[in-house]
Design a protein around this motif. Structure first.
Motif, PDB file in Angstrom:
ATOM      1  N   THR A  68      26.722 -35.128  37.887  1.00 15.00           N
ATOM      2  CA  THR A  68      28.017 -35.273  38.547  1.00 15.00           C
ATOM      3  C   THR A  68      27.782 -35.735  39.978  1.00 15.00           C
ATOM      4  O   THR A  68      26.867 -35.260  40.657  1.00 15.00           O
ATOM      5  N   LEU A  69      28.611 -36.668  40.422  1.00 19.43           N
ATOM      6  CA  LEU A  69      28.513 -37.219  41.773  1.00 19.43           C
ATOM      7  C   LEU A  69      29.666 -36.695  42.621  1.00 19.43           C
ATOM      8  O   LEU A  69      30.815 -36.690  42.182  1.00 19.43           O
ATOM      9  N   TYR A  70      29.348 -36.270  43.844  1.00 24.52           N
ATOM     10  CA  TYR A  70      30.339 -35.649  44.728  1.00 24.52           C
ATOM     11  C   TYR A  70      30.364 -36.389  46.064  1.00 24.52           C
ATOM     12  O   TYR A  70      29.544 -36.110  46.947  1.00 24.52           O
ATOM     13  N   PRO A  71      31.307 -37.302  46.285  1.00 30.95           N
ATOM     14  CA  PRO A  71      31.421 -37.939  47.607  1.00 30.95           C
ATOM     15  C   PRO A  71      31.780 -36.900  48.666  1.00 30.95           C
ATOM     16  O   PRO A  71      32.620 -36.027  48.433  1.00 30.95           O
ATOM     17  N   GLU A  72      31.140 -36.973  49.818  1.00 26.88           N
ATOM     18  CA  GLU A  72      31.454 -36.035  50.895  1.00 26.88           C
ATOM     19  C   GLU A  72      32.909 -36.190  51.304  1.00 26.88           C
ATOM     20  O   GLU A  72      33.389 -37.309  51.507  1.00 26.88           O
ATOM     21  N   GLY A  73      33.603 -35.080  51.406  1.00 23.83           N
ATOM     22  CA  GLY A  73      35.004 -35.111  51.782  1.00 23.83           C
ATOM     23  C   GLY A  73      35.941 -35.344  50.623  1.00 23.83           C
ATOM     24  O   GLY A  73      37.159 -35.381  50.806  1.00 23.83           O
ATOM     25  N   GLY A  74      35.384 -35.531  49.414  1.00 21.35           N
ATOM     26  CA  GLY A  74      36.213 -35.642  48.225  1.00 21.35           C
ATOM     27  C   GLY A  74      36.629 -37.045  47.847  1.00 21.35           C
ATOM     28  O   GLY A  74      37.200 -37.247  46.770  1.00 21.35           O
ATOM     29  N   HIS A  75      36.375 -38.042  48.720  1.00 17.68           N
ATOM     30  CA  HIS A  75      36.785 -39.412  48.426  1.00 17.68           C
ATOM     31  C   HIS A  75      35.658 -40.376  48.782  1.00 17.68           C
ATOM     32  O   HIS A  75      34.925 -40.169  49.761  1.00 17.68           O
ATOM     33  N   LEU A  76      35.538 -41.423  48.017  1.00 16.30           N
ATOM     34  CA  LEU A  76      34.626 -42.515  48.337  1.00 16.30           C
ATOM     35  C   LEU A  76      35.422 -43.528  49.156  1.00 16.30           C
ATOM     36  O   LEU A  76      36.292 -44.227  48.641  1.00 16.30           O
ATOM     37  N   VAL A  77      35.171 -43.557  50.457  1.00 16.72           N
ATOM     38  CA  VAL A  77      35.970 -44.353  51.387  1.00 16.72           C
ATOM     39  C   VAL A  77      35.321 -45.723  51.561  1.00 16.72           C
ATOM     40  O   VAL A  77      34.133 -45.824  51.892  1.00 16.72           O
ATOM     41  N   ALA A  78      36.107 -46.769  51.367  1.00 16.33           N
ATOM     42  CA  ALA A  78      35.586 -48.149  51.424  1.00 16.33           C
ATOM     43  C   ALA A  78      35.158 -48.505  52.845  1.00 16.33           C
ATOM     44  O   ALA A  78      35.803 -48.146  53.827  1.00 16.33           O
ATOM     45  N   GLY A  79      34.018 -49.222  52.918  1.00 15.59           N
ATOM     46  CA  GLY A  79      33.579 -49.801  54.181  1.00 15.59           C
ATOM     47  C   GLY A  79      33.046 -48.817  55.192  1.00 15.59           C
ATOM     48  O   GLY A  79      32.951 -49.152  56.378  1.00 15.59           O
ATOM     49  N   SER A  80      32.674 -47.621  54.784  1.00 16.05           N
ATOM     50  CA  SER A  80      32.176 -46.620  55.723  1.00 16.05           C
ATOM     51  C   SER A  80      30.938 -45.954  55.132  1.00 16.05           C
ATOM     52  O   SER A  80      30.916 -45.615  53.948  1.00 16.05           O
ATOM     53  N   MET A  81      29.893 -45.812  55.967  1.00 14.31           N
ATOM     54  CA  MET A  81      28.685 -45.141  55.498  1.00 14.31           C
ATOM     55  C   MET A  81      29.026 -43.720  55.057  1.00 14.31           C
ATOM     56  O   MET A  81      29.644 -42.960  55.799  1.00 14.31           O
ATOM     57  N   GLN A  82      28.604 -43.389  53.837  1.00 14.80           N
ATOM     58  CA  GLN A  82      29.029 -42.108  53.280  1.00 14.80           C
ATOM     59  C   GLN A  82      27.926 -41.464  52.464  1.00 14.80           C
ATOM     60  O   GLN A  82      27.116 -42.134  51.825  1.00 14.80           O
ATOM     61  N   LEU A  83      27.930 -40.115  52.496  1.00 11.45           N
ATOM     62  CA  LEU A  83      27.026 -39.335  51.661  1.00 11.45           C
ATOM     63  C   LEU A  83      27.687 -39.049  50.319  1.00 11.45           C
ATOM     64  O   LEU A  83      28.878 -38.761  50.253  1.00 11.45           O
ATOM     65  N   VAL A  84      26.882 -39.107  49.256  1.00 11.61           N
ATOM     66  CA  VAL A  84      27.321 -38.697  47.927  1.00 11.61           C
ATOM     67  C   VAL A  84      26.265 -37.732  47.392  1.00 11.61           C
ATOM     68  O   VAL A  84      25.098 -38.110  47.225  1.00 11.61           O
ATOM     69  N   ALA A  85      26.660 -36.481  47.170  1.00  9.63           N
ATOM     70  CA  ALA A  85      25.738 -35.497  46.621  1.00  9.63           C
ATOM     71  C   ALA A  85      25.664 -35.656  45.108  1.00  9.63           C
ATOM     72  O   ALA A  85      26.652 -36.021  44.457  1.00  9.63           O
ATOM     73  N   VAL A  86      24.494 -35.379  44.545  1.00 15.91           N
ATOM     74  CA  VAL A  86      24.269 -35.513  43.104  1.00 15.91           C
ATOM     75  C   VAL A  86      23.842 -34.142  42.565  1.00 15.91           C
ATOM     76  O   VAL A  86      23.003 -33.454  43.169  1.00 15.91           O
TER      77      VAL A  86
END
Length: 836
Positions: free
Chosen positions: A182-200
């Motif tokens: 399961t993949l979990y974008p930080e903050g609950g959303h995958l935000v376009a155009g912004s460096m983001q963490l995704v926990a696995v």
């Protein structure tokens, strides 16, 4: 508790002034409404937590499990005696309840023990602890801990189950794949155009972590990045998702099993909270699509376990970054909430705070090393983070390292209260996140926060004003015996019926009257386990009625606790079980006694005593009695009773006087009026007792001041067994409170005992669930070592009156005298077992 509330209030006031100075009033209103609703929820439905400290991690048949239940407020962790009773259960691998204990507080502390039968089957079990009030939340928040019980005494694997698990609880679906990702974008959303963490998070079929590697591709099969999950099942990805792109993760485990997981589409309208944490500050950033500046203000609310502790706002005229000092915050989970003007959650983020707020524990002994069977005098000192003495209480266990090996990754009061109790899903290797030598603990905790959901309260519904009531299961303030008196055969409740309750072993008697629905209630009393309670509804001659007591209800279990099996653990336990068999034979060796055959003839007095005991009498020696032939030959009860000294007929001729006063008349322990005496046929009576002595009549209060006549009717004829009850009677044995036993200690102060050749094979050397520190924060204990001359482990657990966690684990009698650091969530704090 007061300190924490004052701290929260001061933070809120400070941030509120800042937000009000830089933003329109509507944002301040949004924050105030959210804070008010969160605080009201805690006040309206204050949740509880239970932690169970047991003396050791595994047991042998025939032993006792010693335990202390620490009951605290779920939000602020102060000792919380809201519920009168705590329930502790032992469940087998099938979730059948084998043993259930009910604890009541003694000087504010809940503790007791369980006896493990010699025939209990060997295998993995689990301990469960909860209150009746905790049934208003999910069973997953009950305390659960796995324990292994070995049985070197009996090869037959049979045991008594007091409550079988529900059938549906055994059914477990086989997963389609050997693992899930399961993949979990930080903050609950995958935000376009912004460096983001995704926990696995990678989980095997038995709900444990599994090592997995993976690659991220876009829809054109271009590889974007790679990731790897460790054996704990955690991994992380960092990349910039682009609008209009679709991303897929191709995962593979060590066996070559592949799994494809689709990421959520990158959003151009959602926000996501990003948190970076150092030793003193949380830097909170609101990620926006393509890093475009905010067009409207966004509220920030922070709560810890449901208690609001911080508020602020992201505003369009400034960078979307807020700093929150960690100074003064309590250790544990916090949740950050980004809200729009309507109070709807735009993004949330869990963060774990690890501050130096735990009690410092120091243990000193009277000498550095000891020989076998020596007495050990130890002093224990408690100080808070500022070095002030703490006057609190705690439980302590001391185990022999030769027999008991404690896994440092097993849960403790620290990891249970701060971590596991906040989440539904079980966390494996629970204490790993708090070990002082775990250098990546902070990173592991953050990944756990990114992949977990906090659901003790339904925060989205609370912010809408829909508060949880927690009223499905009532708060237990004491024991209650209730039921219904109903007609036969229509089963309609009968109002205004007198019902009596008798507990002979406690010389307790009470009476109640049924309400309009035929229901009755007895409360305001308590009784120990195995107590027999007699209920009887007053039944007029010729009436047909049943008394139906309410049964105790307890929660079933649908959650299976995984075992802690490992080769090292199994070897340690096997060595322990081998010694436990020898110890059992020494302490419980069988003896054969041949008795001469004797004929026992019961005396008449003994028979009458048995009859009184069977019928719930509260006395043993009446002043005068009638039974047998006296009753069979009597013309009437009035004629019979006036034969007794001091008895005379009253003016009506239908009743009697005792010393010229009307006595209390009891028929089968129910109060009758004297004019009803003549309606009883003497041949329907088993026994009549006349009570004159104040010592025998005192239990009847002022009603018995003129003496008491007790009449016991026959039960369906002379040949009817005395154990058979009438329909208006009920004999109950409800679950009563556990009476704590005293932990046994050898009498080695007597030289002859210390020199005995019988081996001392104790594994738990000392257990005391109710150690209380004096005003200087100190307490003393004394115990004797067994025959092993090696080190032993001291475990101390508790909670201070202010909600500070007390935990210590160290060694005594260790030759090298090392320093043992507590498994503390704070930095720079250690405790030493000195004087060894």
């Amino acid at each position: 508790m007061l300190k924490q509330v004052m701290l929260a209030a001061s933070l809120l006031c400070t941030i509120f002034a800042n937000a009000q100075a830089t933003d329109v009033p509507s944002i301040s209103l949004t924050n105030n409404v959210a804070i008010s609703r969160l605080a009201t929820q805690i006040k309206k439905f204050p949740e509880e937590k239970v932690y169970l400290h047991i003396d050791k991690p595994y047991y042998a048949a025939g032993e006792r499990i010693w335990f202390r239940a620490h009951l605290v407020h779920a939000a602020i962790h102060v000792p919380f005696l809201l519920s009168r009773f705590v329930y502790v259960e032992l469940l087998n691998a099938e979730n059948d309840i084998v043993i259930r204990k009910k604890l009541k507080p003694i000087d504010g502390m809940y503790y007791g023990q369980m006896e493990l039968a010699a025939e209990i089957p060997e295998g993995w079990y689990s301990l469960r602890a909860y209150t009746n009030y905790m049934r208003n939340i999910d069973e997953a928040y009950f305390f659960r801990k796995s324990v292994f019980i070995g049985n070197p005494l009996n090869t037959e694997q049979t045991s008594t189950v007091i409550e079988p698990a529900k059938e549906h609880a055994h059914k477990q679906e086989k997963p389609e794949h050997p693992y899930t990702v399961t993949l979990y974008p930080e903050g609950g959303h995958l935000v376009a155009g912004s460096m983001q963490l995704v926990a696995v998070r990678s989980i095997s079929g038995n709900n444990t972590g599994v090592a997995v590697s993976g690659r991220i591709f876009d829809e054109e099969k271009a590889e974007i990045t790679t990731f790897r999950c460790t054996e704990d099942g955690f991994g992380v990805i960092s990349f910039i998702p682009l609008a209009g792109k679709r991303y897929t993760a191709i995962c593979e485990d060590s066996q070559g099993h592949q799994l494809t997981v689709t990421l959520p589409p990158a959003s151009e309208s959602d926000y996501a909270l990003n948190v970076q944490q150092n030793a003193s500050i949380l830097q909170i950033t609101l990620k926006t699509p393509n890093d475009v500046p905010l067009q409207d203000s966004v509220s920030l609310i922070v709560h810890q376990r449901g208690l609001p502790i911080f508020q602020s706002a992201f505003i369009p005229s400034a960078p979307p970054v807020i700093s929150l000092s960690k100074e003064g915050l309590n250790s544990g989970m916090i949740q950050l909430l980004a809200l729009n003007r309507n109070g709807n959650i735009l993004s949330d983020r869990l963060v774990f705070i690890n501050n130096p707020d735990k009690i410092q524990v120091t243990v000193t002994t009277d000498k550095p090393l000891y020989r076998k069977r020596d007495g050990v005098h130890a002093s224990i000192s408690l100080k808070d983070a500022e070095g002030n003495p703490v006057q609190g209480n705690f439980s302590i266990s001391i185990t022999d390292d030769a027999d008991v090996k404690i896994n440092p990754e097993d849960g403790t009061i620290v990891s249970q209260l701060l971590l596991q109790s906040e989440f539904k899903e079980p966390i494996s290797h629970l204490n790993r996140y708090f070990l002082p030598d775990n250098r990546i603990a902070a990173a592991q905790l953050d990944l756990l926060m990114l992949t977990s959901q906090w659901q003790r309260y339904n925060v989205p519904e609370i912010l809408k004003g829909n508060l949880s009531k927690g009223d499905l299961y009532p708060l237990e303030l004491g024991d209650v015996i209730s039921g219904k008196v109903q007609s036969y055969p229509s089963k309609r409740g009968i109002p205004n019926i007198n019902v009596s309750m008798m507990i002979r072993t406690q010389s307790y008697i009470d009476a109640a009257t049924t309400d309009k629905n035929g229901r009755f209630y007895f409360q305001g009393f308590e009784f120990p386990d195995s107590t027999k309670i007699m209920l009887q509804a007053m039944k007029k001659p010729g009436a047909f009625m049943d008394i139906v007591p309410d049964k105790d209800t307890f929660p079933s279990s649908s959650i299976f606790v995984p075992s802690q099996s490992s080769l090292a653990l199994e070897k340690n336990m096997r060595d322990f079980f081998k010694k436990s068999r020898e110890r059992y034979d020494i302490e419980n060796g069988s003896m054969t006694i041949n008795l001469k055959e004797v004929e026992v003839v019961a005396k008449k007095e003994d028979k009458l005593k048995d009859l009184r005991r069977d019928r719930g009498a509260y006395y043993d020696n009446p002043s005068y009695s009638f039974s047998g032939d006296d009753l069979e030959t009597a013309v009437s009860l009035v004629d019979l009773l006036i034969r007794a000294p001091g008895m005379s007929m009253d003016a009506s001729g239908t009743g009697v006087l005792l010393r010229n006063k009307t006595p209390l008349l009891k028929v089968d322990n129910m109060t009758w009026t004297m004019d009803q005496l003549s309606t009883i046929n003497p041949t329907d009576v088993d026994l009549i007792d006349i009570l004159k002595d104040p010592g025998e009549t005192a239990m009847y209060g002022s009603e018995g001041s003129n003496g008491v006549i007790c009449i016991y009717l026959k039960r369906g004829g002379a040949a009817k067994p005395s154990t058979e009850l009438e329909s208006n009677q009920a004999l109950l044995s409800p679950l009563g409170y556990c009476v704590p036993a005293t932990f046994p200690m050898p009498a080695y102060q007597i030289p002859e005992n210390k020199l005995r050749t019988i081996p001392d094979l104790r594994s738990t050397l000392y257990w005391k669930p109710n150690v209380v520190c004096d005003s200087t924060g100190k307490a003393d204990i004394f115990f004797y070592l067994a025959d092993s001359q090696g080190p032993c482990t001291v475990t101390i657990e508790g909670v201070s009156p202010k909600g500070e966690i007390i935990h210590y684990q160290g060694k005594l009698n260790a030759p090298l005298r090392p320093v043992y650091q507590t498994t503390s969530p704070r930095k720079g704090t250690s405790s030493k077992t000195t004087g060894r």
